[in-house]
Write a protein that holds these residues in place. Structure first.
Motif, short mmCIF file in Angstrom:
data_model
loop_
_atom_site.label_atom_id
_atom_site.label_comp_id
_atom_site.label_asym_id
_atom_site.label_seq_id
_atom_site.Cartn_x
_atom_site.Cartn_y
_atom_site.Cartn_z
N ASP A 195 -10.79 3.62 8.85
CA ASP A 195 -11.74 3.57 7.72
C ASP A 195 -10.97 3.56 6.40
OD1 ASP A 195 -14.30 3.76 9.15
OD2 ASP A 195 -13.65 5.78 9.68
N GLU A 196 -9.95 4.40 6.35
CA GLU A 196 -9.11 4.47 5.16
C GLU A 196 -8.51 3.10 4.85
OE1 GLU A 196 -8.85 7.58 3.64
OE2 GLU A 196 -7.94 6.46 1.98
N HIS A 197 -8.09 2.41 5.93
CA HIS A 197 -7.49 1.09 5.76
C HIS A 197 -8.52 0.10 5.21
CE1 HIS A 197 -4.83 -2.24 6.29
NE2 HIS A 197 -5.69 -2.85 7.10
N VAL A 198 -9.72 0.13 5.79
CA VAL A 198 -10.77 -0.78 5.31
C VAL A 198 -11.04 -0.50 3.83
CG1 VAL A 198 -13.20 -1.43 5.53
CG2 VAL A 198 -11.83 -1.04 7.59
N LEU A 199 -11.13 0.78 3.49
CA LEU A 199 -11.38 1.15 2.09
C LEU A 199 -10.31 0.58 1.17
CD1 LEU A 199 -13.33 3.03 0.34
CD2 LEU A 199 -11.45 4.67 0.40
N SER A 200 -9.07 0.60 1.65
CA SER A 200 -7.96 0.13 0.82
C SER A 200 -8.02 -1.38 0.59
CB SER A 200 -6.62 0.51 1.44
OG SER A 200 -6.35 -0.33 2.56
N LEU A 201 -8.75 -2.08 1.46
CA LEU A 201 -8.85 -3.54 1.32
C LEU A 201 -9.94 -3.96 0.32
CD1 LEU A 201 -8.59 -4.61 5.08
CD2 LEU A 201 -6.80 -4.74 3.32
N LEU A 202 -10.80 -3.03 -0.02
CA LEU A 202 -11.86 -3.38 -0.97
C LEU A 202 -11.24 -3.66 -2.34
CD1 LEU A 202 -14.61 -0.72 -0.08
CD2 LEU A 202 -14.43 -3.10 0.71
N PRO A 203 -11.78 -4.65 -3.03
CA PRO A 203 -11.19 -5.01 -4.32
C PRO A 203 -11.31 -3.87 -5.33
CG PRO A 203 -13.30 -6.12 -4.01
CD PRO A 203 -12.96 -5.47 -2.71
N ALA A 204 -10.22 -3.64 -6.09
CA ALA A 204 -10.19 -2.54 -7.04
C ALA A 204 -11.25 -2.75 -8.14
CB ALA A 204 -8.81 -2.41 -7.65
N ASN A 205 -11.36 -3.98 -8.60
CA ASN A 205 -12.36 -4.29 -9.61
C ASN A 205 -13.31 -5.35 -9.07
OD1 ASN A 205 -11.26 -2.66 -11.85
ND2 ASN A 205 -9.53 -4.04 -11.58
N PRO A 206 -14.27 -4.93 -8.25
CA PRO A 206 -15.11 -5.91 -7.56
C PRO A 206 -15.95 -6.73 -8.54
CG PRO A 206 -15.98 -3.70 -7.28
CD PRO A 206 -14.67 -3.55 -7.97
N ASP A 207 -16.02 -8.04 -8.29
CA ASP A 207 -16.91 -8.86 -9.13
C ASP A 207 -18.24 -9.11 -8.43
OD1 ASP A 207 -15.89 -10.54 -7.25
OD2 ASP A 207 -14.76 -11.79 -8.67
N VAL A 208 -18.40 -8.54 -7.24
CA VAL A 208 -19.71 -8.54 -6.58
C VAL A 208 -20.04 -7.09 -6.21
CG1 VAL A 208 -19.48 -10.88 -5.65
CG2 VAL A 208 -18.77 -8.92 -4.26
N PRO A 209 -21.32 -6.77 -6.00
CA PRO A 209 -21.66 -5.41 -5.62
C PRO A 209 -21.06 -5.03 -4.27
CG PRO A 209 -23.63 -6.73 -6.11
CD PRO A 209 -22.47 -7.66 -6.12
N VAL A 210 -20.54 -3.83 -4.19
CA VAL A 210 -20.04 -3.30 -2.92
C VAL A 210 -20.89 -2.08 -2.57
CG1 VAL A 210 -18.06 -2.39 -1.67
CG2 VAL A 210 -17.70 -4.09 -3.48
N LEU A 211 -21.53 -2.15 -1.41
CA LEU A 211 -22.38 -1.05 -0.95
C LEU A 211 -21.72 -0.33 0.21
CD1 LEU A 211 -25.90 -2.83 -0.83
CD2 LEU A 211 -24.61 -2.06 -2.81
N LEU A 212 -22.09 0.92 0.39
CA LEU A 212 -21.60 1.69 1.54
C LEU A 212 -22.78 1.95 2.47
CD1 LEU A 212 -19.29 3.33 2.94
CD2 LEU A 212 -20.11 5.32 1.64
N ILE A 213 -22.64 1.52 3.73
CA ILE A 213 -23.67 1.80 4.74
C ILE A 213 -23.15 2.90 5.65
CG2 ILE A 213 -25.05 0.87 6.63
CD1 ILE A 213 -24.70 -1.91 5.43
N ILE A 214 -23.85 4.00 5.68
CA ILE A 214 -23.51 5.07 6.62
C ILE A 214 -24.43 4.93 7.82
CG2 ILE A 214 -23.33 7.56 6.99
CD1 ILE A 214 -22.64 7.87 4.06
N ASN A 215 -23.86 4.46 8.92
CA ASN A 215 -24.67 4.15 10.11
C ASN A 215 -24.72 5.35 11.06
OD1 ASN A 215 -26.20 2.56 11.86
ND2 ASN A 215 -24.39 1.77 12.93
N LYS A 216 -25.57 5.24 12.05
CA LYS A 216 -25.71 6.23 13.13
C LYS A 216 -26.19 7.59 12.63
CE LYS A 216 -21.96 3.94 15.66
NZ LYS A 216 -20.92 4.04 16.69
#
Ligand code: GDP
Ligand code: K
Ligand code: MG
Length: 301
Positions: free
Chosen positions: A107-128
Motif C-alpha cells: 500500500d505504501e508503494h502504491v501511495l508513493s506512485l501517486l502524483p505529488a501535485n495531481p492535476d486530476v482528483p485522487v480519491l481514496l476508497i476504503i473497501n471491505k
C-alpha cells in the motif's frame, strides 16, 4: 440539486491498489459479471481493458490494470509500478483502493506512485468495511491517511456487499467532464479500441490545423491487426475538398508526418503495445480516387 436531463457526463476512472484489495470485485459489482470474465482471459492482459458502466446520463469508463495482479514474484513491484503509472495518466479521476484498516508495504508503494501535485482528483476508497471488527477505528484511519496525501474524498465501501456504492458512483460522476458517451449504452467493455484510436488521430488533426480545416474532418480506422509484436493500424482521414487534403499533407508531407507520430505515441499508450500507424487522406465527396498511402509511420525494427 437540480439536474439538467440533457447534460451527460463521460470520462475515465482508474482504480489502483495492491492485489486483493477488491478492485476487480468493485468492477464486477458496478458493471456486471461479463467484464470480469472477459478481463480474466490471459490474452487480454496485454492490453488495457476498459470496463464501461452506463446509466441514463453518465458513462464511467474504468481503466483496468491487469498488470497489477501478477502475483507474488520479484517482478511484482515493477509490474505494479508499470500498471499504476500507466493508469495514472490520461484519466479523469484516480482512485486508490485499500483493504479496510490494513496498511502494508505494498500500500505504501502504491501511495508513493501517486502524483505529488495531481492535476486530476485522487480519491481514496476504503473497501471491505463489512468485515471491519471495530468501526470506531475507521475515522482515525481516514484522518491519518488524509494527512499522508491530499485525497479529494475518502469513501468507505463494501464492493462485495454493495454498501455505499451509490455514494462512490456519485463522487465519481460529479468529477467527470460533461460530454457525449464514448461507447454504446449496452457495451460493457471495449475490445476494439478503434473508436478511441480514431478520436486520437482526429484530435491531432484538429490540433495541427486549428481553424484551417473545419470539423468536417472524420477518421475511419480501416485496418487493425494485432501481430505478435506490433499492432498494425491503417486509418483514413476524410476531408471534403482537395485543398483541405493539401493542407493536411503539408509541405513534403511534414504535417501528416507529425500528426502520425503524435497519434501513434498516444495510441501506443492507450493499448500498451507498439503500433505501426499508416495514415491516408481521402476526399469524402468521392469524385477522386487518388487516395494513397502517404507514409508508413512507426518503429524501425
Ligand atoms: P483485486 O486483486 O484488487 O482485484 O481484488 P479482488 O477483487 O480479486 O478481491 C480479492 C478478495 O477480496 C476476494 O476474495 C474478494 O471476494 C474479497 N473482497 C472484495 N471486496 C470485498 C468486500 O467488500 N468485502 C469483503 N469482505 N471481501 C471483499
Ligand atoms: K485478486
Ligand atoms: Mg483483480
Amino acid at each position: 440539486m437540480t439536474e439538467n436531463a440533457d447534460v451527460t457526463r463521460c470520462g475515465m476512472v482508474s482504480i489502483v491498489g495492491r492485489p486483493n484489495v477488491g478492485k476487480s470485485t468493485l468492477m464486477n459489482h458496478l458493471i456486471g459479471q461479463k467484464v470480469s470474465i472477459t478481463s480474466r482471459k490471459p490474452q487480454t492482459t496485454r492490453h488495457r481493458i476498459h470496463g464501461i458502466h452506463t446509466r441514463d446520463n453518465y458513462q464511467i469508463v474504468f481503466a483496468d490494470t491487469p498488470g497489477i495482479h501478477t502475483g507474488q514474484d520479484r517482478a511484482l513491484n515493477r509490474a505494479m509500478n508499470d500498471a499504476a503509472v500507466s493508469t495514472l495518466s490520461g484519466v479523469d479521476v484516480v482512485c486508490m483502493m485499500v483493504d479496510g484498516l490494513k496498511w502494508t508495504a505494498a500500500d505504501e508503494h502504491v501511495l508513493s506512485l501517486l502524483p505529488a501535485n495531481p492535476d486530476v482528483p485522487v480519491l481514496l476508497i476504503i473497501n471491505k468495511v463489512d468485515s471491519l471488527e471495530d468501526k470506531a477505528e475507521l475515522l482515525p484511519h481516514i484522518q491519518s491517511l488524509s494527512e499522508r496525501y491530499p485525497f479529494e474524498a475518502v469513501i468507505p465501501v463494501s464492493a462485495l456487499k454493495e454498501q455505499n456504492l451509490l455514494e462512490l458512483e456519485k463522487a465519481l460522476v460529479e468529477r467527470l467532464p460533461e460530454g457525449d458517451f464514448w461507447y454504446d449504452e449496452d457495451q460493457l467493455t471495449d475490445r476494439s479500441l478503434r473508436f478511441m484510436a480514431a478520436e486520437i488521430i482526429r484530435e491531432k488533426v484538429v490540433r495541427q490545423l486549428g481553424q484551417e480545416v473545419p470539423h468536417q474532418v472524420s477518421v475511419e480506422v480501416e485496418l487493425w491487426e494485432d501481430g505478435p509484436r506490433v499492432t498494425d493500424i491503417s486509418a483514413a482521414i476524410l476531408v471534403e475538398r482537395r485543398g483541405q487534403k493539401k493542407i493536411l499533407i503539408g509541405d513534403k508531407g511534414e504535417r501528416i508526418k507529425q500528426i502520425g507520430t503524435q497519434a501513434r505515441e498516444d495510441i501506443e499508450r492507450l493499448i500498451e503495445r507498439r503500433v505501426m500507424l499508416n495514415l491516408w487522406v481521402k476526399i469524402k465527396a468521392g469524385w477522386s480516387d487518388d487516395a494513397r498511402a502517404l507514409r508508413s509511420l512507426g518503429y524501425d525494427e
